[in-house]
Design a protein around this motif. Structure first.
Motif, PDB file in Angstrom:
ATOM      1  N   THR A 133      20.297  14.415  12.324  1.00  0.00           N
ATOM      2  CA  THR A 133      20.570  13.497  12.502  1.00  0.00           C
ATOM      3  C   THR A 133      20.908  13.310  14.204  1.00  0.00           C
ATOM      4  O   THR A 133      21.121  12.228  14.301  1.00  0.00           O
ATOM      5  CB  THR A 133      22.302  13.467  11.219  1.00  0.00           C
ATOM      6  N   LYS A 137      21.017   9.846  15.964  1.00  0.00           N
ATOM      7  CA  LYS A 137      22.055   8.933  17.272  1.00  0.00           C
ATOM      8  C   LYS A 137      21.739   9.378  17.676  1.00  0.00           C
ATOM      9  O   LYS A 137      22.115   8.099  19.309  1.00  0.00           O
ATOM     10  CB  LYS A 137      23.573  10.259  16.619  1.00  0.00           C
ATOM     11  N   TRP A 141      21.451   5.564  20.293  1.00  0.00           N
ATOM     12  CA  TRP A 141      21.452   5.632  21.407  1.00  0.00           C
ATOM     13  C   TRP A 141      20.827   5.063  23.042  1.00  0.00           C
ATOM     14  O   TRP A 141      21.354   4.088  23.926  1.00  0.00           O
ATOM     15  CB  TRP A 141      22.634   7.108  22.667  1.00  0.00           C
ATOM     16  N   SER A 176      27.946   9.103  23.601  1.00  0.00           N
ATOM     17  CA  SER A 176      28.335   9.527  22.517  1.00  0.00           C
ATOM     18  C   SER A 176      29.020   9.734  21.372  1.00  0.00           C
ATOM     19  O   SER A 176      29.086  10.144  20.427  1.00  0.00           O
ATOM     20  CB  SER A 176      26.599  10.271  22.722  1.00  0.00           C
TER      21      SER A 176
END
Length: 575
Positions: A133, A137, A141, A176
């Motif tokens: 995961t 991500k 980004w 983030s």
């Protein structure tokens, strides 16, 4: 002011650093707030207290005495005084609630860790989750900050990326953790105008999808005009003016703000000299009307210059760097940094060299002086072909051709007093009859560039960036050169120091009949300094012509893109 809308509130912030004599007051009792959805600009000269204010909010200052309060109202809306929470608790606020983008991404990124892993580390630290995961991500980004080739960027190390790419990595890392407050400390200072514009557009786009607030710190009023809703102007640790950005910049009330705005090189006309902060703080405004050089005067000057025989002739110059070699060591692929460039420079002329980072400007400047050996082509100085010169003959040429580098601190010996750094080239070239005469000449040069003779015995670390750049100019002038290459020599300076250095160079050009090759990514600076402008792109000359003509009627789409990206053009700050 409705407290429910306020995300961050700073009250009576005071920062001082202990010194041997008396405490140095960096920030002197300032108050300000940041609203949700707002971008607050903080502007001022180097040393005005902008960055230490940001670092104190994040509790990243070391060795300073800090007082006052920093009230943060997060999602729960209950104010927390970040200045008084314990360090362990503050660590939980950093990244998750407040994040910071630092000025120099190369020193902020880990050089031995792939950039993708650094973003992943930030995500795991603030929002623990499964490895698969996390990578998804990170990739999301990288795409969100508009980095093409996300998989390659994920595996790349900081040194393998450009300045603009590294800065986008920093933005991805900062956002983030989904913080509510983003502090951007001079995030575009070292970037060329087009990359800078892309970073500004990116921050504005991200702000639309995000309910947080941004504190954007810069010494460039054009950048602040484009991105900020409200602005604070800082001078010597105090806020001297604040308000909506357009109101403050269009009708500044404080002399310091007026001076900052006037220091910016104008694009609509050519003054003989740029105003400085001192002009506005020490003189009456009616005496500050600039003397303007008319287009007819500029045209007549250029016509007179080009009637002479060229001082420097460059013919099909190529400087290629091998990037891949065969098993036997032969080069099979090259980076063509300079690829078939031809031009002339006339005595007394200033040729501006402009383009994005990586276009080949700096390599061209160094190739002219043989600091980087050209691959092919000819460079003639006073009619003599330099490529055929024996090594011993280069000493005499180096006296005539000098360079001022972008980073003055890196080009000065930290263990050598600055006066000795000026004396050394005189000694190497056998100028003047004795050491005493050379020392006197070095002191005179220090005074010529706006320093004092008593600075002779001081070391580089004891001076500001602008002062160090003046010392480098004095060192270059010590051997009485005919040609001076200025390689991004004002790029890292704030607008007021930049104005003083540009005025100095213009004065020296007239006094010593210097010929300049002025390299910069900032078209507004190049335009005010140059008789002609040469635009470079991917190692080639895109166009060359009279400075006003290139700016007013650019032939290429690339030049038009550079002009459109000049900070302040879209922000309404242009004179």
């Amino acid at each position: 002011m409705n407290n429910r809308d306020v995300l961050l509130e700073v009250k009576d912030l005071r920062i001082q650093f202990p010194t041997e004599e008396s405490p140095l007051v960096a920030v002197d009792g300032i108050d300000f707030h940041l609203k949700r959805g707002e971008t607050l600009g903080i502007v001022g000269e180097s040393g005005s207290g902008k960055s230490v204010t940001a670092l104190s909010i994040m509790r990243l200052l070391r060795g300073a005495q800090v007082s006052g309060s920093v009230l943060y109202r997060g999602a729960e809306r209950n104010p927390v005084d970040l200045s008084s929470v314990k360090e362990k608790e503050m660590a939980r606020y950093r990244g998750r609630h407040l994040a910071m983008i630092f000025q120099e991404p190369m020193t902020s990124l880990n050089p031995v860790m792939p950039c993708g892993e650094q973003i992943a580390e930030a995500i795991r630290l603030h929002k623990p989750q499964g490895k698969g995961t996390v990578k998804e991500k990170v990739m999301a980004w990288l795409e969100r900050v508009q980095l093409s080739g996300a998989e390659r960027i994920y595996r790349s190390y900081a040194h393998e990326l450009s300045g603009g790419q590294k800065q986008r990595i920093m933005i991805a890392m900062a956002l983030s953790g989904n913080p509510e407050v983003l502090i951007a400390d001079e995030p575009t200072t070292a970037l060329d105008v087009t990359v800078q514009q892309a970073v500004l557009d990116l921050i504005k786009q991200l702000r639309k999808d995000w309910e947080g607030g941004v504190i954007f710190i810069s010494h460039d009023l054009g950048v602040i005009a484009e991105i900020a809703d409200r602005v604070l102007v800082m001078q010597k640790g105090k806020i001297v003016e604040e308000g909506p950005v357009q109101d403050v910049f269009r009708q500044p009330a404080h002399p310091y703000t007026k001076g900052l705005i006037a220091c910016r090189p104008p694009l609509s006309y050519r003054p003989r000299r740029l105003p400085t902060i001192e002009d506005f703080t020490k003189k009456k405004e009616e005496s500050l009307r600039p003397e303007v050089i008319t287009p007819a005067q500029l045209s007549a000057r250029l016509e007179g210059l080009t009637r002479q025989a060229p001082l420097l002739e460059v013919e099909q110059l190529k400087t290629w760097f091998p990037v891949r070699r065969s098993f036997w060591g032969g080069a099979t692929a090259y980076v063509k940094a300079v690829d078939g460039v031809s031009f002339e420079v006339f005595p007394g002329e200033t040729l501006g060299l402009v383009g994005e980072s990586g276009c080949g400007k700096t390599t061209l400047g160094r190739s002219l002086l043989n600091l980087v050996k050209p691959t092919a082509g000819k460079v003639r100085f006073r009619g003599e072909t330099l490529s055929t010169l024996p090594a011993k003959a280069w000493k005499a040429v180096r006296k005539e051709m000098q360079i001022i580098f972008q980073d003055p601190y890196a080009s000065l010996n930290p263990r050598q007093p600055v006066g000795e750094a000026i004396v050394e080239p005189m000694r190497v070239h056998g100028l003047h009859r004795s050491r005493a005469v050379r020392v006197d000449r070095a002191k005179a040069l220090l005074e010529l560039v706006g320093m004092e003779s008593r600075h002779y015995s001081r070391y580089p670390h004891e001076f500001s960036g602008g002062q160090r750049q003046r010392i480098c100019i004095a060192r270059a002038l010590a051997v009485e050169p005919s040609l001076l290459v200025c390689d991004e020599s004002v790029s890292a300076l704030d607008v007021s120091v930049q104005a003083r250095v540009l005025n100095l160079l213009m004065d020296l050009r007239e006094t010593y009949q210097l010929t300049l090759i002025f390299i910069s990514h900032d078209l507004s600076v190049v335009k005010i300094m140059s008789d002609r402008i040469m635009v470079m792109n991917k190692g080639k000359v895109q166009e060359i012509g009279a400075a006003e003509e290139v700016y007013r009627h650019p032939h290429s789409a690339y030049t038009r893109k550079l002009i459109a990206a000049v900070p302040g053009e879209r922000g309404g700050l242009s004179p």
